[in-house]
Design a protein around this motif. Structure first.
Motif, PDB file in Angstrom:
ATOM      1  N   VAL A  16       3.942  38.741  14.194  1.00 24.28           N
ATOM      2  CA  VAL A  16       3.231  37.634  13.548  1.00 24.28           C
ATOM      3  C   VAL A  16       3.902  37.295  12.211  1.00 24.28           C
ATOM      4  N   ASN A  17       4.376  38.320  11.495  1.00 28.82           N
ATOM      5  CA  ASN A  17       5.062  38.075  10.224  1.00 28.82           C
ATOM      6  C   ASN A  17       6.423  37.421  10.426  1.00 28.82           C
ATOM      7  N   GLN A  18       7.064  37.700  11.549  1.00 24.11           N
ATOM      8  CA  GLN A  18       8.347  37.058  11.843  1.00 24.11           C
ATOM      9  C   GLN A  18       8.176  35.546  11.909  1.00 24.11           C
ATOM     10  N   ASP A  19       7.107  35.109  12.539  1.00 29.71           N
ATOM     11  CA  ASP A  19       6.830  33.675  12.634  1.00 29.71           C
ATOM     12  C   ASP A  19       6.462  33.101  11.267  1.00 29.71           C
ATOM     13  N   ILE A  20       5.649  33.817  10.525  1.00 28.33           N
ATOM     14  CA  ILE A  20       5.228  33.334   9.199  1.00 28.33           C
ATOM     15  C   ILE A  20       6.434  33.178   8.287  1.00 28.33           C
ATOM     16  N   ILE A  21       7.312  34.180   8.261  1.00 28.49           N
ATOM     17  CA  ILE A  21       8.503  34.114   7.398  1.00 28.49           C
ATOM     18  C   ILE A  21       9.372  32.923   7.793  1.00 28.49           C
ATOM     19  N   ARG A  22       9.537  32.698   9.088  1.00 28.47           N
ATOM     20  CA  ARG A  22      10.328  31.546   9.549  1.00 28.47           C
ATOM     21  C   ARG A  22       9.669  30.240   9.108  1.00 28.47           C
ATOM     22  N   ASN A  23       8.361  30.129   9.295  1.00 26.01           N
ATOM     23  CA  ASN A  23       7.652  28.895   8.959  1.00 26.01           C
ATOM     24  C   ASN A  23       7.627  28.617   7.461  1.00 26.01           C
ATOM     25  N   LEU A  24       7.796  29.650   6.651  1.00 25.75           N
ATOM     26  CA  LEU A  24       7.860  29.474   5.189  1.00 25.75           C
ATOM     27  C   LEU A  24       9.287  29.239   4.704  1.00 25.75           C
ATOM     28  N   ASP A  25      10.221  29.002   5.629  1.00 22.53           N
ATOM     29  CA  ASP A  25      11.637  28.799   5.328  1.00 22.53           C
ATOM     30  C   ASP A  25      12.274  30.056   4.734  1.00 22.53           C
ATOM     31  N   GLY A  26      11.689  31.198   5.069  1.00 22.77           N
ATOM     32  CA  GLY A  26      12.195  32.463   4.560  1.00 22.77           C
ATOM     33  C   GLY A  26      13.555  32.847   5.103  1.00 22.77           C
ATOM     34  N   LEU A  27      13.872  32.398   6.320  1.00 27.38           N
ATOM     35  CA  LEU A  27      15.166  32.760   6.902  1.00 27.38           C
ATOM     36  C   LEU A  27      16.318  32.184   6.092  1.00 27.38           C
ATOM     37  N   SER A  28      16.179  30.938   5.659  1.00 22.97           N
ATOM     38  CA  SER A  28      17.264  30.342   4.860  1.00 22.97           C
ATOM     39  C   SER A  28      17.336  30.964   3.471  1.00 22.97           C
ATOM     40  N   VAL A  29      16.181  31.344   2.921  1.00 22.58           N
ATOM     41  CA  VAL A  29      16.170  31.997   1.604  1.00 22.58           C
ATOM     42  C   VAL A  29      16.839  33.368   1.709  1.00 22.58           C
ATOM     43  N   ILE A  30      16.472  34.134   2.728  1.00 24.56           N
ATOM     44  CA  ILE A  30      17.080  35.449   2.923  1.00 24.56           C
ATOM     45  C   ILE A  30      18.565  35.291   3.243  1.00 24.56           C
ATOM     46  N   GLY A  31      18.894  34.327   4.090  1.00 24.22           N
ATOM     47  CA  GLY A  31      20.301  34.070   4.412  1.00 24.22           C
ATOM     48  C   GLY A  31      21.116  33.698   3.186  1.00 24.22           C
ATOM     49  N   GLY A  32      20.484  33.022   2.246  1.00 18.38           N
ATOM     50  CA  GLY A  32      21.174  32.684   1.001  1.00 18.38           C
ATOM     51  C   GLY A  32      21.578  33.903   0.199  1.00 18.38           C
ATOM     52  N   MET A  33      20.882  34.996   0.411  1.00 21.46           N
ATOM     53  CA  MET A  33      21.201  36.248  -0.293  1.00 21.46           C
ATOM     54  C   MET A  33      22.481  36.893   0.239  1.00 21.46           C
ATOM     55  N   LEU A  34      22.988  36.421   1.382  1.00 19.32           N
ATOM     56  CA  LEU A  34      24.220  36.981   1.942  1.00 19.32           C
ATOM     57  C   LEU A  34      25.425  36.700   1.051  1.00 19.32           C
ATOM     58  N   SER A  35      25.321  35.685   0.224  1.00 16.54           N
ATOM     59  CA  SER A  35      26.437  35.376  -0.677  1.00 16.54           C
ATOM     60  C   SER A  35      26.295  36.077  -2.029  1.00 16.54           C
ATOM     61  N   ASN A  36      25.265  36.891  -2.172  1.00 15.73           N
ATOM     62  CA  ASN A  36      25.063  37.654  -3.396  1.00 15.73           C
ATOM     63  C   ASN A  36      26.198  38.657  -3.557  1.00 15.73           C
ATOM     64  N   CYS A  37      26.685  38.818  -4.776  1.00 12.18           N
ATOM     65  CA  CYS A  37      27.813  39.722  -5.002  1.00 12.18           C
ATOM     66  C   CYS A  37      27.392  41.183  -5.159  1.00 12.18           C
ATOM     67  N   VAL A  38      26.099  41.453  -5.245  1.00  8.10           N
ATOM     68  CA  VAL A  38      25.608  42.827  -5.375  1.00  8.10           C
ATOM     69  C   VAL A  38      25.476  43.421  -3.967  1.00  8.10           C
ATOM     70  N   PRO A  39      26.262  44.451  -3.642  1.00 12.28           N
ATOM     71  CA  PRO A  39      26.246  44.995  -2.281  1.00 12.28           C
ATOM     72  C   PRO A  39      24.867  45.408  -1.779  1.00 12.28           C
ATOM     73  N   LYS A  40      24.038  46.011  -2.613  1.00 16.53           N
ATOM     74  CA  LYS A  40      22.707  46.455  -2.167  1.00 16.53           C
ATOM     75  C   LYS A  40      21.829  45.266  -1.779  1.00 16.53           C
ATOM     76  N   VAL A  41      21.948  44.166  -2.513  1.00 16.26           N
ATOM     77  CA  VAL A  41      21.167  42.968  -2.188  1.00 16.26           C
ATOM     78  C   VAL A  41      21.646  42.398  -0.860  1.00 16.26           C
ATOM     79  N   LYS A  42      22.957  42.331  -0.688  1.00 12.25           N
ATOM     80  CA  LYS A  42      23.528  41.821   0.561  1.00 12.25           C
ATOM     81  C   LYS A  42      23.099  42.696   1.745  1.00 12.25           C
ATOM     82  N   GLU A  43      23.151  43.997   1.561  1.00 13.07           N
ATOM     83  CA  GLU A  43      22.738  44.929   2.614  1.00 13.07           C
ATOM     84  C   GLU A  43      21.276  44.726   2.987  1.00 13.07           C
ATOM     85  N   LYS A  44      20.413  44.591   1.990  1.00 15.18           N
ATOM     86  CA  LYS A  44      18.980  44.422   2.263  1.00 15.18           C
ATOM     87  C   LYS A  44      18.708  43.078   2.937  1.00 15.18           C
TER      88      LYS A  44
END
Length: 163
Positions: free
Chosen positions: A32-60
């Motif tokens: 149920v949370n997977q759907d909520i996160i998607r509907n809140l545009d969370g996937l693009s926000v989390i995906g945006g963290m992939l370009s973070n230069c801090v390895p721990k943030v990128k890993e998470k």
């Protein structure tokens, strides 16, 4: 969940980003949370963290996307990050947590043949990791390669890959 996603967008503090991503990742264990996160545009926000230069943030971020990728609708949105995830796996230090997290996400994204084409250019990297990585890395790479090899359209790419 909405506040966590907003917090992730609003802060530049890597420690806060890391904790927010861990919490989102843990929340994604429930469908149920997977759907909520998607509907809140969370996937693009989390995906945006992939370009973070801090390895721990990128890993998470990779771990959170991995948990969220257990949902077909989420996979449709996460697929826009596959090329970036492949580049991250290729550029991350050998056997690092970032590399392993990226490989785990690619394993989930390659269960069906829908996104195999986006991984073709990384096949030489996967084969290199298979020969140079630790056992943990090799196991993750093998999972990706087994998924790719189940698709007859990938046979030529797998056999012609330059290592």
């Amino acid at each position: 969940l909405q506040k966590l996603i907003h917090l992730l967008q609003a802060t530049d503090d890597p420690l806060i980003q890391e904790q927010a991503l861990i919490t989102l990742s843990n929340s994604a264990a429930f469908s149920v949370n997977q759907d909520i996160i998607r509907n809140l545009d969370g996937l693009s926000v989390i995906g945006g963290m992939l370009s973070n230069c801090v390895p721990k943030v990128k890993e998470k971020a990779l771990n959170a996307l991995n948990n969220l990728s257990m949902n077909i609708k989420n996979q449709e949105e996460i697929q826009v990050f596959i090329t970036q995830v492949c580049r991250t796996v290729e550029s991350a230090p050998l056997n690092s947590d970032v590399q392993l997290a990226g490989l785990r996400l690619l394993t989930n994204m390659s269960v069906t043949s829908d996104y195999h084409q986006q991984m073709i250019n990384s096949i030489p990297c996967f084969l290199h990791l298979l020969s140079e990585g630790t056992e943990r890395t090799q196991i993750q790479v093998l999972k990706v390669l087994v998924n790719l090899s189940a698709n007859p359209a990938m046979t030529r790419h797998l056999l012609r890959a330059q290592v």
